[in-house]
Write a protein that holds these residues in place. Structure first.
Motif, PDB file in Angstrom:
ATOM      1  N   MET A 150       0.832  -1.208   0.000  1.00 27.78           N
ATOM      2  CA  MET A 150       0.000   0.000   0.000  1.00 27.78           C
ATOM      3  C   MET A 150       0.863   1.254   0.000  1.00 27.78           C
ATOM      4  O   MET A 150       0.554   2.232  -0.682  1.00 27.78           O
ATOM      5  CB  MET A 150      -0.949  -0.019   1.207  1.00 27.78           C
ATOM      6  CG  MET A 150      -2.037  -1.079   1.104  1.00 27.78           C
ATOM      7  SD  MET A 150      -2.996  -1.262   2.622  1.00 27.78           S
ATOM      8  CE  MET A 150      -3.864   0.279   2.683  1.00 27.78           C
ATOM      9  N   ALA A 151       1.962   1.237   0.757  1.00 26.23           N
ATOM     10  CA  ALA A 151       2.873   2.384   0.793  1.00 26.23           C
ATOM     11  C   ALA A 151       3.519   2.591  -0.564  1.00 26.23           C
ATOM     12  O   ALA A 151       3.617   3.727  -1.049  1.00 26.23           O
ATOM     13  CB  ALA A 151       3.934   2.175   1.871  1.00 26.23           C
ATOM     14  N   ASP A 152       3.940   1.501  -1.196  1.00 35.67           N
ATOM     15  CA  ASP A 152       4.532   1.603  -2.535  1.00 35.67           C
ATOM     16  C   ASP A 152       3.526   2.193  -3.527  1.00 35.67           C
ATOM     17  O   ASP A 152       3.881   3.039  -4.352  1.00 35.67           O
ATOM     18  CB  ASP A 152       5.002   0.231  -3.028  1.00 35.67           C
ATOM     19  CG  ASP A 152       6.224  -0.280  -2.288  1.00 35.67           C
ATOM     20  OD1 ASP A 152       6.906   0.537  -1.629  1.00 35.67           O
ATOM     21  OD2 ASP A 152       6.492  -1.498  -2.354  1.00 35.67           O
ATOM     22  N   GLN A 153       2.288   1.748  -3.443  1.00 35.83           N
ATOM     23  CA  GLN A 153       1.246   2.260  -4.342  1.00 35.83           C
ATOM     24  C   GLN A 153       1.015   3.754  -4.097  1.00 35.83           C
ATOM     25  O   GLN A 153       0.890   4.538  -5.046  1.00 35.83           O
ATOM     26  CB  GLN A 153      -0.048   1.495  -4.142  1.00 35.83           C
ATOM     27  CG  GLN A 153      -1.168   1.951  -5.053  1.00 35.83           C
ATOM     28  CD  GLN A 153      -2.466   1.194  -4.808  1.00 35.83           C
ATOM     29  OE1 GLN A 153      -2.543   0.336  -3.937  1.00 35.83           O
ATOM     30  NE2 GLN A 153      -3.482   1.520  -5.576  1.00 35.83           N
ATOM     31  N   ALA A 154       0.976   4.161  -2.835  1.00 40.24           N
ATOM     32  CA  ALA A 154       0.769   5.573  -2.510  1.00 40.24           C
ATOM     33  C   ALA A 154       1.921   6.425  -3.053  1.00 40.24           C
ATOM     34  O   ALA A 154       1.691   7.513  -3.597  1.00 40.24           O
ATOM     35  CB  ALA A 154       0.628   5.755  -1.000  1.00 40.24           C
ATOM     36  N   LEU A 155       3.146   5.949  -2.908  1.00 38.18           N
ATOM     37  CA  LEU A 155       4.300   6.688  -3.424  1.00 38.18           C
ATOM     38  C   LEU A 155       4.252   6.793  -4.946  1.00 38.18           C
ATOM     39  O   LEU A 155       4.537   7.851  -5.512  1.00 38.18           O
ATOM     40  CB  LEU A 155       5.600   6.011  -2.982  1.00 38.18           C
ATOM     41  CG  LEU A 155       5.954   6.152  -1.503  1.00 38.18           C
ATOM     42  CD1 LEU A 155       7.148   5.266  -1.156  1.00 38.18           C
ATOM     43  CD2 LEU A 155       6.240   7.604  -1.161  1.00 38.18           C
ATOM     44  N   THR A 156       3.865   5.712  -5.600  1.00 44.53           N
ATOM     45  CA  THR A 156       3.751   5.720  -7.063  1.00 44.53           C
ATOM     46  C   THR A 156       2.707   6.732  -7.516  1.00 44.53           C
ATOM     47  O   THR A 156       2.929   7.506  -8.449  1.00 44.53           O
ATOM     48  CB  THR A 156       3.392   4.307  -7.575  1.00 44.53           C
ATOM     49  OG1 THR A 156       4.429   3.407  -7.205  1.00 44.53           O
ATOM     50  CG2 THR A 156       3.204   4.286  -9.084  1.00 44.53           C
ATOM     51  N   GLU A 157       1.559   6.751  -6.845  1.00 45.91           N
ATOM     52  CA  GLU A 157       0.502   7.694  -7.200  1.00 45.91           C
ATOM     53  C   GLU A 157       0.929   9.131  -6.925  1.00 45.91           C
ATOM     54  O   GLU A 157       0.628  10.035  -7.708  1.00 45.91           O
ATOM     55  CB  GLU A 157      -0.776   7.348  -6.451  1.00 45.91           C
ATOM     56  CG  GLU A 157      -1.411   6.059  -6.948  1.00 45.91           C
ATOM     57  CD  GLU A 157      -2.709   5.712  -6.243  1.00 45.91           C
ATOM     58  OE1 GLU A 157      -3.257   6.563  -5.518  1.00 45.91           O
ATOM     59  OE2 GLU A 157      -3.184   4.581  -6.440  1.00 45.91           O
ATOM     60  N   ALA A 158       1.653   9.350  -5.852  1.00 52.11           N
ATOM     61  CA  ALA A 158       2.127  10.705  -5.537  1.00 52.11           C
ATOM     62  C   ALA A 158       3.123  11.180  -6.595  1.00 52.11           C
ATOM     63  O   ALA A 158       3.031  12.316  -7.073  1.00 52.11           O
ATOM     64  CB  ALA A 158       2.768  10.729  -4.153  1.00 52.11           C
ATOM     65  N   ALA A 209       3.224  10.279  -9.600  1.00 52.39           N
ATOM     66  CA  ALA A 209       2.508  10.454 -10.873  1.00 52.39           C
ATOM     67  C   ALA A 209       1.573  11.669 -10.821  1.00 52.39           C
ATOM     68  O   ALA A 209       0.872  11.950 -11.790  1.00 52.39           O
ATOM     69  CB  ALA A 209       1.722   9.196 -11.200  1.00 52.39           C
ATOM     70  N   GLY A 210       1.561  12.376  -9.692  1.00 52.16           N
ATOM     71  CA  GLY A 210       0.722  13.568  -9.567  1.00 52.16           C
ATOM     72  C   GLY A 210      -0.735  13.279  -9.294  1.00 52.16           C
ATOM     73  O   GLY A 210      -1.602  14.127  -9.475  1.00 52.16           O
ATOM     74  N   ARG A 211      -1.030  12.084  -8.832  1.00 53.66           N
ATOM     75  CA  ARG A 211      -2.414  11.711  -8.546  1.00 53.66           C
ATOM     76  C   ARG A 211      -2.751  11.769  -7.052  1.00 53.66           C
ATOM     77  O   ARG A 211      -3.719  11.186  -6.604  1.00 53.66           O
ATOM     78  CB  ARG A 211      -2.696  10.305  -9.083  1.00 53.66           C
ATOM     79  CG  ARG A 211      -2.610  10.207 -10.596  1.00 53.66           C
ATOM     80  CD  ARG A 211      -3.088   8.858 -11.102  1.00 53.66           C
ATOM     81  NE  ARG A 211      -2.357   7.744 -10.537  1.00 53.66           N
ATOM     82  CZ  ARG A 211      -1.383   7.066 -11.140  1.00 53.66           C
ATOM     83  NH1 ARG A 211      -0.998   7.419 -12.350  1.00 53.66           N
ATOM     84  NH2 ARG A 211      -0.796   6.046 -10.558  1.00 53.66           N
ATOM     85  N   ALA A 212      -1.945  12.508  -6.309  1.00 54.33           N
ATOM     86  CA  ALA A 212      -2.183  12.650  -4.866  1.00 54.33           C
ATOM     87  C   ALA A 212      -2.390  14.121  -4.541  1.00 54.33           C
ATOM     88  O   ALA A 212      -1.846  15.002  -5.201  1.00 54.33           O
ATOM     89  CB  ALA A 212      -1.006  12.096  -4.075  1.00 54.33           C
ATOM     90  N   THR A 213      -3.178  14.372  -3.527  1.00 57.70           N
ATOM     91  CA  THR A 213      -3.438  15.739  -3.082  1.00 57.70           C
ATOM     92  C   THR A 213      -2.771  15.941  -1.726  1.00 57.70           C
ATOM     93  O   THR A 213      -2.978  15.131  -0.815  1.00 57.70           O
ATOM     94  CB  THR A 213      -4.954  15.970  -2.932  1.00 57.70           C
ATOM     95  OG1 THR A 213      -5.594  15.651  -4.166  1.00 57.70           O
ATOM     96  CG2 THR A 213      -5.257  17.397  -2.549  1.00 57.70           C
ATOM     97  N   PRO A 214      -1.971  17.005  -1.586  1.00 55.64           N
ATOM     98  CA  PRO A 214      -1.354  17.257  -0.278  1.00 55.64           C
ATOM     99  C   PRO A 214      -2.415  17.443   0.804  1.00 55.64           C
ATOM    100  O   PRO A 214      -3.472  18.024   0.555  1.00 55.64           O
ATOM    101  CB  PRO A 214      -0.576  18.546  -0.491  1.00 55.64           C
ATOM    102  CG  PRO A 214      -0.416  18.678  -1.966  1.00 55.64           C
ATOM    103  CD  PRO A 214      -1.602  18.006  -2.568  1.00 55.64           C
ATOM    104  N   LEU A 215      -2.126  16.940   1.968  1.00 56.63           N
ATOM    105  CA  LEU A 215      -3.030  17.073   3.102  1.00 56.63           C
ATOM    106  C   LEU A 215      -2.869  18.453   3.706  1.00 56.63           C
ATOM    107  O   LEU A 215      -1.766  18.863   4.079  1.00 56.63           O
ATOM    108  CB  LEU A 215      -2.720  16.003   4.155  1.00 56.63           C
ATOM    109  CG  LEU A 215      -3.561  16.017   5.414  1.00 56.63           C
ATOM    110  CD1 LEU A 215      -5.029  15.776   5.076  1.00 56.63           C
ATOM    111  CD2 LEU A 215      -3.068  14.963   6.390  1.00 56.63           C
ATOM    112  N   ASP A 216      -3.961  19.190   3.778  1.00 59.43           N
ATOM    113  CA  ASP A 216      -3.955  20.537   4.369  1.00 59.43           C
ATOM    114  C   ASP A 216      -4.715  20.471   5.688  1.00 59.43           C
ATOM    115  O   ASP A 216      -5.937  20.456   5.698  1.00 59.43           O
ATOM    116  CB  ASP A 216      -4.595  21.535   3.413  1.00 59.43           C
ATOM    117  CG  ASP A 216      -4.523  22.975   3.944  1.00 59.43           C
ATOM    118  OD1 ASP A 216      -3.992  23.179   5.057  1.00 59.43           O
ATOM    119  OD2 ASP A 216      -4.994  23.866   3.239  1.00 59.43           O
TER     120      ASP A 216
END
Length: 74
Positions: free
Chosen positions: A53-61, A63-70
């Protein structure tokens, strides 16, 4: 028992019984939830799943498919 827990229980004792029961229910549910999480994380397959899951999250980030947490945007 910790001093904080003793203070909480003393305050709870001052509440009507229905409110005491509601708070007791919340505490018991939380304890059971924590026990279940501990049990799940203790399984050998949990480590592998969390790693994937961590690897997938890093890959998506990357690739620009993640939104920074505000944290200020609530």
């Amino acid at each position: 028992m910790s001093r904080l827990m003793e203070q909480a229980i003393e305050k709870i004792r001052q509440l009507p019984e229905s409110e005491q029961d509601a708070l007791a229910s919340i505490v018991l549910q939380e304890i059971e939830s924590e026990r279940r999480w501990e049990e799940l994380f203790a399984r050998p397959e949990s480590s592998d799943l969390l790693s994937r899951m961590a690897d997938q999250a890093l890959t998506e980030a990357k690739a620009g498919r993640a939104t920074p947490l505000d944290l200020d945007d609530r």
